[in-house]
Write a protein that holds these residues in place. Structure first.
Motif, PDB file in Angstrom:
ATOM      1  N   VAL A 103       0.901  -1.155  -0.080  1.00 52.20           N
ATOM      2  CA  VAL A 103      -0.153  -0.073   0.029  1.00 52.20           C
ATOM      3  C   VAL A 103       0.805   1.396  -0.037  1.00 52.20           C
ATOM      4  O   VAL A 103       0.755   2.282  -0.718  1.00 52.20           O
ATOM      5  N   HIS A 151       1.419   4.153  -2.981  1.00 53.26           N
ATOM      6  CA  HIS A 151       1.277   5.629  -2.718  1.00 53.26           C
ATOM      7  C   HIS A 151       2.830   6.651  -2.788  1.00 53.26           C
ATOM      8  O   HIS A 151       3.071   7.535  -2.389  1.00 53.26           O
ATOM      9  N   ARG A 185      -6.035  -2.813   3.852  1.00 54.68           N
ATOM     10  CA  ARG A 185      -5.634  -1.780   2.755  1.00 54.68           C
ATOM     11  C   ARG A 185      -6.453  -0.536   3.306  1.00 54.68           C
ATOM     12  O   ARG A 185      -5.717   0.444   3.389  1.00 54.68           O
ATOM     13  N   ARG A 186      -7.582  -0.675   3.731  1.00 50.93           N
ATOM     14  CA  ARG A 186      -8.303   0.520   4.429  1.00 50.93           C
ATOM     15  C   ARG A 186      -7.583   1.318   5.530  1.00 50.93           C
ATOM     16  O   ARG A 186      -7.583   2.344   5.610  1.00 50.93           O
ATOM     17  N   GLU A 217      -4.363   2.815   4.426  1.00 45.75           N
ATOM     18  CA  GLU A 217      -4.622   4.098   3.713  1.00 45.75           C
ATOM     19  C   GLU A 217      -4.925   5.212   4.998  1.00 45.75           C
ATOM     20  O   GLU A 217      -4.332   6.347   4.888  1.00 45.75           O
ATOM     21  N   GLU A 218      -5.611   4.739   5.865  1.00 45.07           N
ATOM     22  CA  GLU A 218      -6.085   6.022   7.114  1.00 45.07           C
ATOM     23  C   GLU A 218      -4.757   6.240   7.701  1.00 45.07           C
ATOM     24  O   GLU A 218      -4.609   7.402   7.972  1.00 45.07           O
ATOM     25  N   ARG A 259      -2.511   8.566   5.895  1.00 44.08           N
ATOM     26  CA  ARG A 259      -3.225  10.097   5.978  1.00 44.08           C
ATOM     27  C   ARG A 259      -2.850  10.496   7.205  1.00 44.08           C
ATOM     28  O   ARG A 259      -2.555  11.770   7.254  1.00 44.08           O
TER      29      ARG A 259
END
Length: 187
Positions: free
Chosen positions: A24, A28, A173-174, A177-178, A181
């Motif tokens: 992941v 990015h 994966r979620r 991603e968080e 961020r």
């Protein structure tokens, strides 16, 4: 180091999902530095066949020769070169001493990310892995060796962020991603 690029070091037990989290990060724009590559290269240099037993022997020998921070020391030039270009994900940090070495060197530019999965979940994954599958006995033995001989528990306990990988790949994966961020929110 004058840029604002960051290092995210990923730690977790075998089969927890570290490489998935690193993927992941790569998606990015991060550059991956896989700590396990040191073991692979060293085994090749020493003419060792790739087995769980030989990998463990090699990891432990390197740390006897160079200290418990060996992998941080050996990977630091790779991390520095990558960090000059982009953010870096250090895939597979092991020991408390590796963490301390990286934290001392990179300071606030380092975030430690732990990936957790229960032993039952991890052992099932490891038995079905296409590359380097492990039996239940090998996986359990590896856990004990990593905790008892390689000081792996400390970095997991002191992680800046912890992902729970019990709910499937999409959820991991979620969560990844968080966390990315959150890490970059202060940039």
């Amino acid at each position: 180091m004058k840029n604002n690029n960051r290092v995210v070091a990923v730690v977790g037990m075998a089969g927890s999902g570290k490489s998935e989290v690193a993927s992941v990060c790569v998606a990015h724009g991060y550059i991956r530095v896989r700590f396990g590559d040191v073991t692979d290269l060293e085994m090749k240099k020493r003419g060792m066949t790739v087995t769980e037993t030989n990998e463990r022997l090699c990891r432990e020998q390197l740390r006897k020769e160079l200290g418990m921070g060996a992998y941080a020391i050996l990977n630091q030039p790779l991390i520095d070169a990558a960090l000059a270009k982009a953010n870096v994900v250090a895939d597979g940090l092991y020991s408390w001493e590796e963490y301390l070495s990286l934290k001392l060197y990179y300071g606030d530019r380092l975030s430690l990310l732990a990936v957790y999965s229960s032993p039952q979940t991890r052992y099932k994954r490891l038995s079905h892995r296409l590359v380097r599958p492990l039996t239940l006995s090998e996986a359990s033995s590896r856990d004990h060796a990593e905790i008892e001989n390689l000081n792996k528990g400390g970095p997991i306990a002191m992680a800046d962020y912890t992902l729970n990988n019990e709910y499937g790949l999409e959820e991991l994966r979620r969560q990844s991603e968080e966390v990315l961020r959150l890490i970059h929110a202060s940039d």
